[in-house]
Design an enzyme around this catalytic site. Structure first.
Site, short mmCIF file in Angstrom:
data_model
loop_
_atom_site.label_atom_id
_atom_site.label_comp_id
_atom_site.label_asym_id
_atom_site.label_seq_id
_atom_site.Cartn_x
_atom_site.Cartn_y
_atom_site.Cartn_z
N TYR A 26 0.80 -1.23 0.00
CA TYR A 26 0.00 0.00 0.00
C TYR A 26 0.83 1.28 0.00
O TYR A 26 0.26 2.37 -0.04
CB TYR A 26 -0.96 -0.02 1.20
CG TYR A 26 -1.95 -1.16 1.13
CD1 TYR A 26 -2.92 -1.19 0.12
CD2 TYR A 26 -1.90 -2.22 2.02
CE1 TYR A 26 -3.81 -2.25 0.02
CE2 TYR A 26 -2.79 -3.29 1.94
CZ TYR A 26 -3.74 -3.29 0.93
OH TYR A 26 -4.63 -4.33 0.83
N HIS A 103 -7.51 2.05 -6.64
CA HIS A 103 -6.84 1.17 -5.68
C HIS A 103 -5.35 1.44 -5.71
O HIS A 103 -4.79 1.65 -6.79
CB HIS A 103 -7.09 -0.30 -6.02
CG HIS A 103 -8.54 -0.66 -6.02
ND1 HIS A 103 -9.26 -0.82 -4.87
CD2 HIS A 103 -9.40 -0.83 -7.05
CE1 HIS A 103 -10.51 -1.10 -5.19
NE2 HIS A 103 -10.63 -1.10 -6.49
N ARG A 114 -9.76 -10.80 -4.29
CA ARG A 114 -9.64 -9.36 -4.59
C ARG A 114 -9.86 -9.05 -6.06
O ARG A 114 -9.95 -7.90 -6.45
CB ARG A 114 -8.26 -8.85 -4.18
CG ARG A 114 -8.07 -8.76 -2.70
CD ARG A 114 -6.76 -8.08 -2.35
NE ARG A 114 -6.29 -8.57 -1.09
CZ ARG A 114 -6.66 -8.09 0.09
NH1 ARG A 114 -7.48 -7.07 0.16
NH2 ARG A 114 -6.20 -8.62 1.20
C1 DHK Z 1 -7.33 -1.43 -0.40
C2 DHK Z 1 -7.75 -2.35 0.49
O1 DHK Z 1 -7.93 -2.02 1.77
C3 DHK Z 1 -7.98 -3.74 0.09
O2 DHK Z 1 -8.97 -4.37 0.89
C4 DHK Z 1 -8.32 -3.88 -1.37
C5 DHK Z 1 -7.25 -1.69 -1.85
C6 DHK Z 1 -7.29 -3.14 -2.21
C7 DHK Z 1 -6.11 -0.92 -2.49
O3 DHK Z 1 -5.25 -1.50 -3.15
O4 DHK Z 1 -6.09 0.31 -2.34
O5 DHK Z 1 -8.40 -5.23 -1.73
#
Ligand code: DHK
Length: 150
Positions: A26, A103, A114
């Site tokens: 992330y 995302h 996902r």
């Molecule tokens: C963010 C999340 O919290 C996940 O649950 C998703 C998404 C993906 C992201 O990549 O920003 O699956």
């Protein structure tokens, strides 16, 4: 001079944990930095953004309903609700505003569960896998669409 376009940016569950949460997936940019970047980007192109994060599905749905009365479009990262929430999708569909789904990670390069988004079929477009840049590209695309269809 036309009124500035108003965009609501919504972040779903766990996105308040950016930087601390699985940074290899992330990224290392905080939610505050993402929001500040979008605010700057919008201002530079004569638009306004309002950013909101919640860990609660109902709060996000309330914001979507409210946005349909006051905004021109929505950028949303629904987090895990992407893959589970019929109610969130229904709220976006009912609002009838143009929506861009974003995302940070590439949801198609991860676990099977996902790879399915309940939201994607009712949105204008999806940007996935570019970290914080997904939001930048999503906002730019939404503004471009709104200006072309105004
Ligand atoms: C963010 C999340 O919290 C996940 O649950 C998703 C998404 C993906 C992201 O990549 O920003 O699956």
């Amino acid at each position: 001079m036309p009124e500035p376009l108003r965009i609501v940016v919504l972040h779903g569950p766990n996105l308040n944990l950016l930087v601390f949460r699985e940074p290899s997936l992330y990224g290392r940019v905080t939610l505050e930095e993402i929001n500040a970047g979008l605010t700057r980007q919008a201002k530079e192109s004569g638009a306004q953004v309002e950013c909101f994060q919640s860990n609660h599905e109902g709060e996000l749905i309330d914001r979507i309903q409210e946005s349909s009365r006051i905004a021109d479009g929505i950028v949303i990262n629904p987090g895990g609700l992407t893959h589970t929430s019929v109610a969130l999708r229904d709220a976006l569909a009912a609002g009838a505003l143009p929506v861009v789904e974003v995302h940070l990670s590439n949801i198609y390069a991860r676990e099977e569960f996902r790879k399915h988004s309940l939201v994607s079929p009712i949105v204008l477009g999806v940007v996935t896998g570019f970290g914080a840049l997904s939001y930048t590209v999503g906002l730019a695309a939404l503004l471009d669409h709104l200006r072309a269809t105004r």
